[in-house]
Design a protein around this motif. Structure first.
Motif, PDB file in Angstrom:
ATOM      1  N   LEU A   6       0.816  -1.212   0.000  1.00 46.43           N
ATOM      2  CA  LEU A   6       0.000   0.000   0.000  1.00 46.43           C
ATOM      3  C   LEU A   6       0.853   1.268   0.000  1.00 46.43           C
ATOM      4  O   LEU A   6       0.345   2.348   0.280  1.00 46.43           O
ATOM      5  N   ALA A   7       2.121   1.127  -0.337  1.00 47.22           N
ATOM      6  CA  ALA A   7       2.986   2.313  -0.375  1.00 47.22           C
ATOM      7  C   ALA A   7       2.462   3.372  -1.341  1.00 47.22           C
ATOM      8  O   ALA A   7       2.485   4.558  -1.009  1.00 47.22           O
ATOM      9  N   PRO A   8       1.992   2.991  -2.553  1.00 46.71           N
ATOM     10  CA  PRO A   8       1.503   4.047  -3.450  1.00 46.71           C
ATOM     11  C   PRO A   8       0.357   4.859  -2.855  1.00 46.71           C
ATOM     12  O   PRO A   8       0.263   6.063  -3.110  1.00 46.71           O
ATOM     13  N   GLN A   9      -0.485   4.219  -2.052  1.00 46.93           N
ATOM     14  CA  GLN A   9      -1.586   4.977  -1.467  1.00 46.93           C
ATOM     15  C   GLN A   9      -1.112   5.891  -0.342  1.00 46.93           C
ATOM     16  O   GLN A   9      -1.800   6.823   0.032  1.00 46.93           O
ATOM     17  N   VAL A  11       1.710   7.687  -0.098  1.00 44.91           N
ATOM     18  CA  VAL A  11       2.827   8.602  -0.396  1.00 44.91           C
ATOM     19  C   VAL A  11       2.701   9.890   0.400  1.00 44.91           C
ATOM     20  O   VAL A  11       3.679  10.404   0.941  1.00 44.91           O
ATOM     21  N   THR A  14       3.431   9.278   4.112  1.00 41.14           N
ATOM     22  CA  THR A  14       4.878   9.073   4.321  1.00 41.14           C
ATOM     23  C   THR A  14       5.628  10.394   4.217  1.00 41.14           C
ATOM     24  O   THR A  14       6.506  10.687   5.036  1.00 41.14           O
ATOM     25  N   ALA A  15       5.262  11.188   3.214  1.00 43.72           N
ATOM     26  CA  ALA A  15       5.957  12.464   3.042  1.00 43.72           C
ATOM     27  C   ALA A  15       5.718  13.358   4.247  1.00 43.72           C
ATOM     28  O   ALA A  15       6.636  14.048   4.717  1.00 43.72           O
ATOM     29  N   TRP A  31       4.466  17.835  -5.515  1.00 47.99           N
ATOM     30  CA  TRP A  31       3.154  17.201  -5.521  1.00 47.99           C
ATOM     31  C   TRP A  31       2.474  17.264  -4.179  1.00 47.99           C
ATOM     32  O   TRP A  31       1.318  16.879  -4.043  1.00 47.99           O
ATOM     33  N   LEU A  35      -1.692  16.792  -3.496  1.00 50.16           N
ATOM     34  CA  LEU A  35      -2.142  15.504  -2.995  1.00 50.16           C
ATOM     35  C   LEU A  35      -2.916  15.649  -1.692  1.00 50.16           C
ATOM     36  O   LEU A  35      -3.715  14.787  -1.337  1.00 50.16           O
ATOM     37  N   PRO A  40      -6.206  10.574  -3.102  1.00 49.91           N
ATOM     38  CA  PRO A  40      -6.682   9.448  -3.908  1.00 49.91           C
ATOM     39  C   PRO A  40      -7.921   8.812  -3.287  1.00 49.91           C
ATOM     40  O   PRO A  40      -8.177   8.949  -2.092  1.00 49.91           O
TER      41      PRO A  40
ATOM     42  N   ARG B 175     -10.063  13.750 -11.437  1.00 53.09           N
ATOM     43  CA  ARG B 175      -9.200  13.854 -10.262  1.00 53.09           C
ATOM     44  C   ARG B 175      -7.732  13.786 -10.680  1.00 53.09           C
ATOM     45  O   ARG B 175      -6.900  14.584 -10.228  1.00 53.09           O
ATOM     46  N   VAL B 183       0.611  19.506 -10.042  1.00 56.10           N
ATOM     47  CA  VAL B 183       2.053  19.235  -9.981  1.00 56.10           C
ATOM     48  C   VAL B 183       2.810  20.125 -10.959  1.00 56.10           C
ATOM     49  O   VAL B 183       3.841  20.702 -10.629  1.00 56.10           O
ATOM     50  N   GLY B 280       6.855   3.550  -5.620  1.00 59.38           N
ATOM     51  CA  GLY B 280       6.383   3.359  -4.252  1.00 59.38           C
ATOM     52  C   GLY B 280       7.534   3.428  -3.260  1.00 59.38           C
ATOM     53  O   GLY B 280       7.406   4.037  -2.199  1.00 59.38           O
ATOM     54  N   ASN B 283       8.595   7.014  -2.850  1.00 59.19           N
ATOM     55  CA  ASN B 283       7.547   7.952  -2.457  1.00 59.19           C
ATOM     56  C   ASN B 283       7.201   8.926  -3.580  1.00 59.19           C
ATOM     57  O   ASN B 283       7.156  10.132  -3.391  1.00 59.19           O
ATOM     58  N   THR B 297      -4.026  -1.330  -6.513  1.00 60.77           N
ATOM     59  CA  THR B 297      -3.153  -0.849  -5.440  1.00 60.77           C
ATOM     60  C   THR B 297      -1.742  -0.544  -5.929  1.00 60.77           C
ATOM     61  O   THR B 297      -0.931  -0.065  -5.159  1.00 60.77           O
ATOM     62  N   TRP B 298      -1.465  -0.834  -7.167  1.00 64.87           N
ATOM     63  CA  TRP B 298      -0.118  -0.538  -7.678  1.00 64.87           C
ATOM     64  C   TRP B 298       0.097   0.948  -7.888  1.00 64.87           C
ATOM     65  O   TRP B 298       1.231   1.401  -7.970  1.00 64.87           O
ATOM     66  N   VAL B 299      -0.974   1.682  -8.079  1.00 57.30           N
ATOM     67  CA  VAL B 299      -0.834   3.107  -8.384  1.00 57.30           C
ATOM     68  C   VAL B 299      -1.536   3.936  -7.320  1.00 57.30           C
ATOM     69  O   VAL B 299      -2.413   3.452  -6.605  1.00 57.30           O
ATOM     70  N   THR B 300      -1.131   5.206  -7.246  1.00 54.11           N
ATOM     71  CA  THR B 300      -1.762   6.099  -6.276  1.00 54.11           C
ATOM     72  C   THR B 300      -3.138   6.535  -6.762  1.00 54.11           C
ATOM     73  O   THR B 300      -4.098   6.524  -6.018  1.00 54.11           O
ATOM     74  N   TYR B 301      -3.190   6.918  -8.040  1.00 63.77           N
ATOM     75  CA  TYR B 301      -4.457   7.377  -8.604  1.00 63.77           C
ATOM     76  C   TYR B 301      -4.864   6.452  -9.750  1.00 63.77           C
ATOM     77  O   TYR B 301      -4.360   6.610 -10.868  1.00 63.77           O
TER      78      TYR B 301
END
Lengths: 293, 482
Positions: A6-9, A11, A14-15, A31, A35, A40, B175, B183, B280, B283, B297-301
């Motif tokens: 779940l690292a991508p969710q 971010v 974590t930051a 970003w 964000l 998300p 979104r 960004v 990931g 970060n 779950t591989w991507v944030t959006y």
């Protein structure tokens, strides 16, 4: 959750932690603000997609398997009509059809209250309807809008659905739509045939059709086989004749196209037969060119 | 043919000299007799030049001289001009009288326009998504149950497929557009990745619009986690807030690590798992098209859509590229008004004042290098191409001028003026699309926001954009990131 990374969710989280503990550079990454304002969406949740059963209704055989989280089966009214039509006219499916859409609102352009054979029922010039309107002008106005309407199997289904929703009994609607379509298709076929005949009459040449091309290929294959077989028969006869004379005729084998590779190889092996490596006599110094050209 | 081109090339100069036969004419005489008339016959050009050439080539000297005289007289030129004017009038007369004839061609789908002129984020409609086949998923047996919330239903009896819910797609796409725009507005670097066949053009185009990087071939594993080894030799440059290169940082840039993107847009996450995993680990937020067989779950959006249809992929990538373009133009627009409301941790110090001697030496070296480059043009072009194909465009955005911040620190400027400028920036920072705005409330909300700005004039410009989310209504929490 072990299975999911779940690292991508996370971010942003974590930051934030890195910034708070001052492990990251002083200012947040580019970003970071966006964000926090546009986070998300949630992930991995199972929304109930359908009811397990109708409310107040119990299945007869005890408890049914829950389909609560399975996606719904999508069914439309036209599906049944399509099923009926394309079972009655299976070859309609063999006709090519354009499924490309321009902007997604293409279907809204076609008016299915207009009969499928509208193009054929042009009123005479100056004809006046019951309410005093001039029919030919109306006809032209409808044509201006609906001339591009594709008339195919799908059109029959749409027209039938329109008629059913406007009070026709289903069978009558089917017959009406079908017969309009037949009339249109009949006219198109005649027009195509006449055009072809006209073109042929003035000297057009359309080239061989797919059947002719196929037959031509098949004929050519037969002719080739015939030539090959004749040669084979001649060679065999010659060999049979040579068998009774008792003389070896190498010429008889020429027709059979025996590859002469093995003969050459055997000859080369003869040359080096006396020299066997790792034996008591040892190997002759002949070089490898003859054996390994 | 050679003779013809000779005639055309030397006709004016060589032929008007009848007294002494020119080399061209002698050559011509010796070469051709009957062929000459054929050559001239191919030329039916009405201009006087051509008549002149014909007469000189085929006719006698006297004719050539005569035609020369007739051409040099002014009435001929006047006649030509008159003819041009008459042609022009005739053309417009025809246009005027025939423009209403014929059928009007309606706007229709032209595949190349998806790349050359992609739609804007405001053009996203469910109809457009449906026409682009964004709703068609994979066979039901291939689905990933994590995607259940994006699925509208199952279609088909014998070979059923999942249908993606287009309202969810549109919401997620908008979104993602907001993220891309946000960004780029803050000077972030976006990497567009699409390594399937046929995606290259739109990937490059989207990167071009968003002024980011593109990758349409294999992701070299480790380009982020081990970037110094893989991309260490790529050129880096420092640009200011107007995107102009700033020189003098060469010795510092050598020490710098390879750049990492600030946002990654992946059009085919299934084939780019390594890339997404590296993002990931480092970060870096990611945006990806998630079909019904991909893992969201591989991507944030995630953007739930069909990633197999080129039209759908081109639509999504084009829209994201346009969002990036919006962000970049907003950033440059603000920079023009001397507003820089973002900063980056490049860790570079301003180049020291070099002595006159070293400066002249360096300039001399650079001019020599430039001369060498200009000399070997073809090789330079090849290198430029190679640079363009490089997946990682390495440049560091250095904001040297954070004027606003300095001014605020000095406190010598009228605070009213400063807050006015900040409010202006705030209003333009994150304007929602018209379709997203609640009816009738937008204006009221914006006014409230402006009032809140007036109360608190001494905000650091860095947080400024953060607190300007009129759309999300989070203006009150603006200071929490300090």
């Amino acid at each position: 959750m072990g299975r999911y990374n779940l690292a991508p969710q996370r971010v942003h989280k974590t930051a934030t932690q890195l910034l708070q503990t001052k492990r990251a550079p002083a200012s947040p990454p580019p970003w970071y603000p966006i964000l926090s304002t546009v986070p998300p969406s949630s992930r991995l949740d199972r929304p109930p997609l359908q009811r397990s059963q109708l409310p107040g209704h119990k299945p007869p055989g005890g408890r049914k398997k829950s389909r609560l989280y399975k996606p719904l089966q999508l069914r439309y009214e036209e599906d049944r009509l399509r099923w009926e039509y394309f079972n009655d006219h299976p070859w309609e499916l063999a006709r090519p059809r354009v499924v490309l859409e321009d902007d997604g609102r293409d279907a809204e352009r076609w008016d299915w209250s207009v009969p499928l054979d509208h193009a054929l029922s042009r009123p005479r010039a100056g004809e006046v309807g019951e309410r005093g309107e001039s029919l030919d002008i109306e006809w032209e106005a409808v044509r201006a809008r609906q001339a591009g309407r594709p008339i195919n199997g799908e059109a029959v289904v749409q027209r039938q659905r329109y008629l059913i929703t406007h009070g026709h009994p289903p069978q009558l609607a089917y017959d009406t739509a079908r017969k309009e379509f037949y009339r249109h298709r009949h006219q198109v076929e005649i027009a195509t045939r006449v055009a072809r005949e006209e073109a042929l009459a003035v000297g057009a040449f359309f080239g061989p059709g797919p059947l002719e091309v196929g037959m031509g290929l098949e004929d050519r294959a037969y002719e080739q086989w015939k030539g090959w077989a004749e040669k084979e028969v001649a060679a065999m006869k010659q060999m049979a004749g040579a068998a009774y004379t008792g003389t070896e005729t190498e010429s008889g084998r020429e027709g059979l196209d025996v590859p002469e590779g093995p003969g050459v190889e055997a000859e080369e092996l003869q040359e080096v037969a006396g020299s066997v490596p790792a034996s008591s006599r040892g190997q002759l110094a002949q070089g490898g060119a003859g054996v390994h050209p | 043919m050679i003779i013809r081109s000779l005639l055309l090339r030397h006709g004016r100069r060589a032929l008007p000299k009848p007294p002494t036969p020119s080399p061209v004419r002698t050559c011509r005489r010796s070469l051709t007799t009957a062929g000459a008339s054929d050559v001239e016959a191919t030329y039916q050009n009405p201009h006087a030049d051509q008549h002149y050439i014909e007469s000189a080539a085929g006719g006698t000297k006297s004719q050539a001289v005569h035609s020369l005289e007739s051409r040099s007289s002014p009435p001929t030129i006047a006649l030509e001009d008159d003819q041009i004017a008459r042609d022009w009038h005739f053309f417009h007369h025809q246009k005027k009288h025939t423009e209403h004839i014929g059928s009007a061609v309606q706007k229709h789908y032209r595949p190349h326009e998806q790349v050359s002129n992609p739609p804007w984020p405001r053009d996203i409609t469910l109809e457009l998504l449906m026409a682009s086949q964004a709703h068609i998923g994979h066979s039901t047996s291939l689905w990933n149950p994590s995607n259940a919330k994006y699925i509208f239903g199952v279609r088909g009896e014998h070979d059923p497929i999942h249908i993606i819910s287009l309202d969810v797609t549109a919401a997620h796409l908008r979104r993602a557009c907001k993220v891309v725009k946000g960004v780029t507005e803050r000077g972030g670097l976006i990497l567009f990745v699409g390594s399937r066949e046929g995606q290259a053009r739109i990937v490059v185009r989207a990167a071009e619009l968003a002024q980011g990087c593109h990758l349409f071939s294999k992701w070299i594993p480790g380009s982020i986690t081990n970037g110094q080894q893989i991309l260490g030799k790529c050129r880096k440059k420092v640009v200011n807030e107007y995107d102009q290169e700033v020189t003098g940082f060469d010795d510092q840039l050598v020490q710098k690590a390879a750049l990492k993107p600030d946002l990654v847009v992946c059009l085919n996450p299934l084939e780019n798992y390594v890339l997404l995993h590296e993002c990931g680990l480092n970060n870096i937020p990611t945006i990806g098209i998630v079909d019904t067989d991909a893992n969201p779950t591989w991507v944030t959006y995630p953007i739930p859509a069909n990633d197999d249809s080129l039209r759908s992929v081109q639509l999504i990538a084009g829209v994201l590229g346009r969002a990036g373009q919006e962000g970049q133009s907003a950033r440059l627009e603000k920079a023009k008004r001397r507003i820089v409301d973002y900063r980056q941790d490049h860790g570079l110090s301003p180049p020291s004042k070099e002595s006159e001697e070293t400066r002249t030496k360096r300039e001399k070296e650079q001019s020599l290098l430039a001369g060498a480059d200009a000399f070997d043009v073809s090789e330079a072009a090849v290198y430029a191409d190679a640079d363009a194909d490089e997946p990682e465009r390495t440049d560091v955005t250095a904001e040297q001028v954070v004027n606003m911040e300095r001014l605020a620190q000095m406190g010598s400027v009228d605070p009213g003026l400063l807050s006015e400028q900040l409010g202006l920036a705030a209003e333009q920072a994150d304007v929602p699309y018209e379709v997203d705005a609640p009816l009738g409330q937008q204006r009221q909300q914006r006014q409230d926001e402006g009032a809140a700005k007036q109360v608190n004039p001494f905000q650091r410009p860095t947080e400024d954009a953060e607190q300007t989310s009129a759309w999300q209504g989070k203006g009150a929490e603006s200071g929490r990131k300090e």
